[in-house]
Design a protein around this motif. Structure first.
Motif, PDB file in Angstrom:
ATOM      1  N   TYR A  30       0.831  -1.207   0.000  1.00 59.63           N
ATOM      2  CA  TYR A  30       0.000   0.000   0.000  1.00 59.63           C
ATOM      3  C   TYR A  30       0.866   1.257   0.000  1.00 59.63           C
ATOM      4  O   TYR A  30       1.913   1.290   0.669  1.00 59.63           O
ATOM      5  CB  TYR A  30      -0.872   0.050   1.259  1.00 59.63           C
ATOM      6  CG  TYR A  30      -1.970  -0.993   1.333  1.00 59.63           C
ATOM      7  CD1 TYR A  30      -3.120  -0.871   0.567  1.00 59.63           C
ATOM      8  CD2 TYR A  30      -1.864  -2.066   2.208  1.00 59.63           C
ATOM      9  CE1 TYR A  30      -4.142  -1.812   0.663  1.00 59.63           C
ATOM     10  CE2 TYR A  30      -2.880  -3.011   2.313  1.00 59.63           C
ATOM     11  CZ  TYR A  30      -4.024  -2.876   1.532  1.00 59.63           C
ATOM     12  OH  TYR A  30      -5.028  -3.802   1.643  1.00 59.63           O
ATOM     13  N   CYS A  78      -5.109  -8.466   1.945  1.00 58.92           N
ATOM     14  CA  CYS A  78      -3.856  -8.232   1.234  1.00 58.92           C
ATOM     15  C   CYS A  78      -3.115  -9.555   1.024  1.00 58.92           C
ATOM     16  O   CYS A  78      -3.133 -10.431   1.884  1.00 58.92           O
ATOM     17  CB  CYS A  78      -3.005  -7.275   2.073  1.00 58.92           C
ATOM     18  SG  CYS A  78      -1.609  -6.606   1.194  1.00 58.92           S
ATOM     19  N   GLN A  86      -3.434 -15.903  -7.728  1.00 54.57           N
ATOM     20  CA  GLN A  86      -3.620 -17.347  -7.489  1.00 54.57           C
ATOM     21  C   GLN A  86      -4.796 -17.626  -6.566  1.00 54.57           C
ATOM     22  O   GLN A  86      -4.860 -18.669  -5.924  1.00 54.57           O
ATOM     23  CB  GLN A  86      -2.334 -17.950  -6.907  1.00 54.57           C
ATOM     24  CG  GLN A  86      -1.146 -17.766  -7.825  1.00 54.57           C
ATOM     25  CD  GLN A  86       0.106 -18.439  -7.281  1.00 54.57           C
ATOM     26  OE1 GLN A  86       0.054 -19.526  -6.735  1.00 54.57           O
ATOM     27  NE2 GLN A  86       1.240 -17.775  -7.437  1.00 54.57           N
ATOM     28  N   VAL A  88      -5.599 -16.491  -3.701  1.00 56.98           N
ATOM     29  CA  VAL A  88      -5.384 -16.561  -2.246  1.00 56.98           C
ATOM     30  C   VAL A  88      -6.387 -15.645  -1.540  1.00 56.98           C
ATOM     31  O   VAL A  88      -6.979 -16.012  -0.506  1.00 56.98           O
ATOM     32  CB  VAL A  88      -3.935 -16.171  -1.884  1.00 56.98           C
ATOM     33  CG1 VAL A  88      -3.754 -16.109  -0.372  1.00 56.98           C
ATOM     34  CG2 VAL A  88      -2.959 -17.165  -2.497  1.00 56.98           C
ATOM     35  N   GLU A 111     -14.619  -1.013   1.470  1.00 57.68           N
ATOM     36  CA  GLU A 111     -14.281   0.123   0.611  1.00 57.68           C
ATOM     37  C   GLU A 111     -13.115  -0.268  -0.279  1.00 57.68           C
ATOM     38  O   GLU A 111     -12.220  -0.998   0.154  1.00 57.68           O
ATOM     39  CB  GLU A 111     -13.838   1.350   1.434  1.00 57.68           C
ATOM     40  CG  GLU A 111     -14.958   2.138   2.055  1.00 57.68           C
ATOM     41  CD  GLU A 111     -15.284   1.653   3.442  1.00 57.68           C
ATOM     42  OE1 GLU A 111     -14.485   0.862   3.993  1.00 57.68           O
ATOM     43  OE2 GLU A 111     -16.336   2.059   3.981  1.00 57.68           O
ATOM     44  N   ALA A 119      -8.282  -5.559  -7.165  1.00 56.11           N
ATOM     45  CA  ALA A 119      -9.254  -5.774  -6.092  1.00 56.11           C
ATOM     46  C   ALA A 119     -10.675  -5.704  -6.648  1.00 56.11           C
ATOM     47  O   ALA A 119     -11.535  -6.521  -6.292  1.00 56.11           O
ATOM     48  CB  ALA A 119      -9.045  -4.737  -4.993  1.00 56.11           C
ATOM     49  N   LEU A 122     -11.583  -8.918  -8.343  1.00 52.67           N
ATOM     50  CA  LEU A 122     -11.832  -9.958  -7.335  1.00 52.67           C
ATOM     51  C   LEU A 122     -13.233  -9.808  -6.743  1.00 52.67           C
ATOM     52  O   LEU A 122     -14.006 -10.771  -6.692  1.00 52.67           O
ATOM     53  CB  LEU A 122     -10.768  -9.840  -6.224  1.00 52.67           C
ATOM     54  CG  LEU A 122     -11.055 -10.589  -4.938  1.00 52.67           C
ATOM     55  CD1 LEU A 122     -10.791 -12.083  -5.137  1.00 52.67           C
ATOM     56  CD2 LEU A 122     -10.186 -10.068  -3.797  1.00 52.67           C
ATOM     57  N   TYR A 123     -13.564  -8.607  -6.295  1.00 55.64           N
ATOM     58  CA  TYR A 123     -14.848  -8.414  -5.615  1.00 55.64           C
ATOM     59  C   TYR A 123     -16.023  -8.610  -6.580  1.00 55.64           C
ATOM     60  O   TYR A 123     -17.055  -9.149  -6.199  1.00 55.64           O
ATOM     61  CB  TYR A 123     -14.903  -7.025  -4.973  1.00 55.64           C
ATOM     62  CG  TYR A 123     -13.856  -6.824  -3.909  1.00 55.64           C
ATOM     63  CD1 TYR A 123     -13.635  -7.789  -2.934  1.00 55.64           C
ATOM     64  CD2 TYR A 123     -13.064  -5.675  -3.877  1.00 55.64           C
ATOM     65  CE1 TYR A 123     -12.667  -7.618  -1.960  1.00 55.64           C
ATOM     66  CE2 TYR A 123     -12.093  -5.485  -2.908  1.00 55.64           C
ATOM     67  CZ  TYR A 123     -11.895  -6.463  -1.953  1.00 55.64           C
ATOM     68  OH  TYR A 123     -10.933  -6.286  -0.991  1.00 55.64           O
ATOM     69  N   ARG A 125     -16.046 -10.645  -9.140  1.00 57.74           N
ATOM     70  CA  ARG A 125     -16.163 -12.098  -9.330  1.00 57.74           C
ATOM     71  C   ARG A 125     -16.877 -12.748  -8.151  1.00 57.74           C
ATOM     72  O   ARG A 125     -17.599 -13.728  -8.294  1.00 57.74           O
ATOM     73  CB  ARG A 125     -14.767 -12.695  -9.500  1.00 57.74           C
ATOM     74  CG  ARG A 125     -14.766 -14.105 -10.018  1.00 57.74           C
ATOM     75  CD  ARG A 125     -13.377 -14.572 -10.387  1.00 57.74           C
ATOM     76  NE  ARG A 125     -12.508 -14.699  -9.245  1.00 57.74           N
ATOM     77  CZ  ARG A 125     -11.351 -14.075  -9.096  1.00 57.74           C
ATOM     78  NH1 ARG A 125     -10.900 -13.260 -10.016  1.00 57.74           N
ATOM     79  NH2 ARG A 125     -10.630 -14.235  -8.015  1.00 57.74           N
TER      80      ARG A 125
HETATM   81  C1  LIG Z   1      -6.453  -7.248  -4.276  1.00 58.24           C
HETATM   82  C2  LIG Z   1      -5.665  -8.482  -3.843  1.00 58.24           C
HETATM   83  C3  LIG Z   1      -5.951  -8.754  -2.362  1.00 58.24           C
HETATM   84  C4  LIG Z   1      -6.140  -9.678  -4.683  1.00 58.24           C
HETATM   85  O1  LIG Z   1      -5.474 -10.846  -4.212  1.00 58.24           O
HETATM   86  P1  LIG Z   1      -5.195 -12.121  -5.160  1.00 58.24           P
HETATM   87  O2  LIG Z   1      -5.008 -13.285  -4.287  1.00 58.24           O
HETATM   88  O3  LIG Z   1      -4.143 -11.795  -6.152  1.00 58.24           O
HETATM   89  O4  LIG Z   1      -6.606 -12.232  -5.916  1.00 58.24           O
HETATM   90  P2  LIG Z   1      -6.934 -13.029  -7.256  1.00 58.24           P
HETATM   91  O5  LIG Z   1      -5.962 -14.136  -7.478  1.00 58.24           O
HETATM   92  O6  LIG Z   1      -8.376 -13.348  -7.202  1.00 58.24           O
HETATM   93  O7  LIG Z   1      -6.676 -11.955  -8.416  1.00 58.24           O
HETATM   94  C5  LIG Z   1      -7.475 -10.786  -8.484  1.00 58.24           C
HETATM   95  C6  LIG Z   1      -7.138 -10.051  -9.763  1.00 58.24           C
HETATM   96  O8  LIG Z   1      -5.777  -9.627  -9.689  1.00 58.24           O
HETATM   97  C7  LIG Z   1      -5.201  -9.596 -11.003  1.00 58.24           C
HETATM   98  N1  LIG Z   1      -3.961 -10.388 -11.059  1.00 58.24           N
HETATM   99  C8  LIG Z   1      -3.783 -11.584 -11.584  1.00 58.24           C
HETATM  100  N2  LIG Z   1      -2.516 -11.956 -11.486  1.00 58.24           N
HETATM  101  C9  LIG Z   1      -1.888 -10.980 -10.862  1.00 58.24           C
HETATM  102  C10 LIG Z   1      -0.553 -10.799 -10.453  1.00 58.24           C
HETATM  103  N3  LIG Z   1       0.374 -11.717 -10.675  1.00 58.24           N
HETATM  104  N4  LIG Z   1      -0.254  -9.667  -9.809  1.00 58.24           N
HETATM  105  C11 LIG Z   1      -1.183  -8.741  -9.581  1.00 58.24           C
HETATM  106  N5  LIG Z   1      -2.473  -8.864  -9.950  1.00 58.24           N
HETATM  107  C12 LIG Z   1      -2.816  -9.982 -10.581  1.00 58.24           C
HETATM  108  C13 LIG Z   1      -6.186 -10.160 -11.931  1.00 58.24           C
HETATM  109  O9  LIG Z   1      -6.823  -9.071 -12.573  1.00 58.24           O
HETATM  110  C14 LIG Z   1      -7.172 -10.896 -11.037  1.00 58.24           C
HETATM  111  O10 LIG Z   1      -8.433 -10.906 -11.571  1.00 58.24           O
HETATM  112  P3  LIG Z   1      -8.866 -12.096 -12.586  1.00 58.24           P
HETATM  113  O11 LIG Z   1      -8.547 -13.396 -11.884  1.00 58.24           O
HETATM  114  O12 LIG Z   1     -10.313 -11.875 -12.769  1.00 58.24           O
HETATM  115  O13 LIG Z   1      -8.049 -11.916 -13.799  1.00 58.24           O
HETATM  116  C15 LIG Z   1      -4.143  -8.301  -4.086  1.00 58.24           C
HETATM  117  O14 LIG Z   1      -3.935  -7.840  -5.409  1.00 58.24           O
HETATM  118  C16 LIG Z   1      -3.495  -7.335  -3.114  1.00 58.24           C
HETATM  119  O15 LIG Z   1      -3.074  -7.719  -2.034  1.00 58.24           O
HETATM  120  N6  LIG Z   1      -3.394  -6.043  -3.488  1.00 58.24           N
HETATM  121  C17 LIG Z   1      -2.790  -5.029  -2.602  1.00 58.24           C
HETATM  122  C18 LIG Z   1      -3.674  -4.735  -1.399  1.00 58.24           C
HETATM  123  C19 LIG Z   1      -5.076  -4.352  -1.824  1.00 58.24           C
HETATM  124  O16 LIG Z   1      -5.262  -3.566  -2.745  1.00 58.24           O
HETATM  125  N7  LIG Z   1      -6.085  -4.906  -1.115  1.00 58.24           N
HETATM  126  C20 LIG Z   1      -7.480  -4.661  -1.398  1.00 58.24           C
HETATM  127  C21 LIG Z   1      -7.925  -3.441  -0.695  1.00 58.24           C
HETATM  128  S1  LIG Z   1      -9.672  -3.151  -0.959  1.00 58.24           S
END
Ligand SMILES: CC(C)(COP(=O)(O)OP(=O)(O)OC[C@H]1O[C@@H](n2cnc3c(N)ncnc32)[C@H](O)[C@@H]1OP(=O)(O)O)[C@@H](O)C(=O)NCCC(=O)NCCS
Length: 158
Positions: A30, A78, A86, A88, A111, A119, A122-123, A125
């Protein structure tokens, strides 16, 4: 034989001893990270926390949830940068959903920054719908940024 990466991930309750590992992920994830005191206060006041762990028991993701008067609120979600994409986070949202239902919450809310594409995907989906905008909610490099308030019903309407 290939194994789905997320199947190698464990989910368990967050403990005070997890805070340093959680903080390390927070700080690289962040622009305006929470500090150690905020995480410790969340656990102290009884908010529910989870961590995702890899096969070596290392923390690779985390989530915090508050539940009050029928509403559950995701406070933080996060995943470590090298484990993203993947599903997670989906596992962490599942854990929060189960808890929220057990605590009789009718809705799960959060939010998100409009600019946070990963994010928002993900939400979407997971069935969250946008219900409001909170103007100027987040700090940003070019002034404040709005928050989208998203919600998902946990109980069916009669
Ligand atoms: C948002 C977050 C929690 C999603 O976690 P995640 O385990 O990667 O979630 P998913 O595997 O379901 O992927 C979500 C989306 O990230 C994107 N994504 C895919 N691979 C990715 C990668 N290697 N790196 C970054 N984003 C990627 C894709 O758009 C995916 O959507 P899709 O599966 O429909 O294509 C993560 O990106 C994160 O920690 N971000 C920083 C903190 C944050 O923003 N938290 C949310 C606050 S509201």
């Amino acid at each position: 034989m290939s194994v789905e990466p997320q199947l190698l991930i464990g989910i368990r309750g967050m403990r005070a001893g997890d805070v340093p590992a959680v903080l390390a992920i927070e700080e690289v994830s962040y622009g305006y990270p929470w500090n150690e005191r905020i995480f410790r206060d969340c656990l102290r006041v009884g908010y529910r926390g989870w961590v995702a762990t890899d096969l070596d028991e290392a923390v690779v993701g985390y989530a915090l949830l508050s539940v009050a008067v029928g509403e559950a609120h995701i406070l933080n979600l996060c995943v470590a940068p090298d484990l993203r994409g993947q599903r997670v986070a989906e596992r962490l949202v599942e854990a929060m959903t189960r808890q929220a239902r057990a605590d009789n919450a009718e809705v799960l809310m959060l939010e998100v920054r409009p600019s946070n594409k990963s994010a928002r995907r993900l939400y979407k989906r997971l069935g969250f719908k946008r219900i409001a905008t909170r103007p100027g909610y987040y700090p940003g490099p070019e002034g404040r940024e709005d928050a989208l308030l998203l919600s998902r019903r946990l109980v069916d309407l009669a």
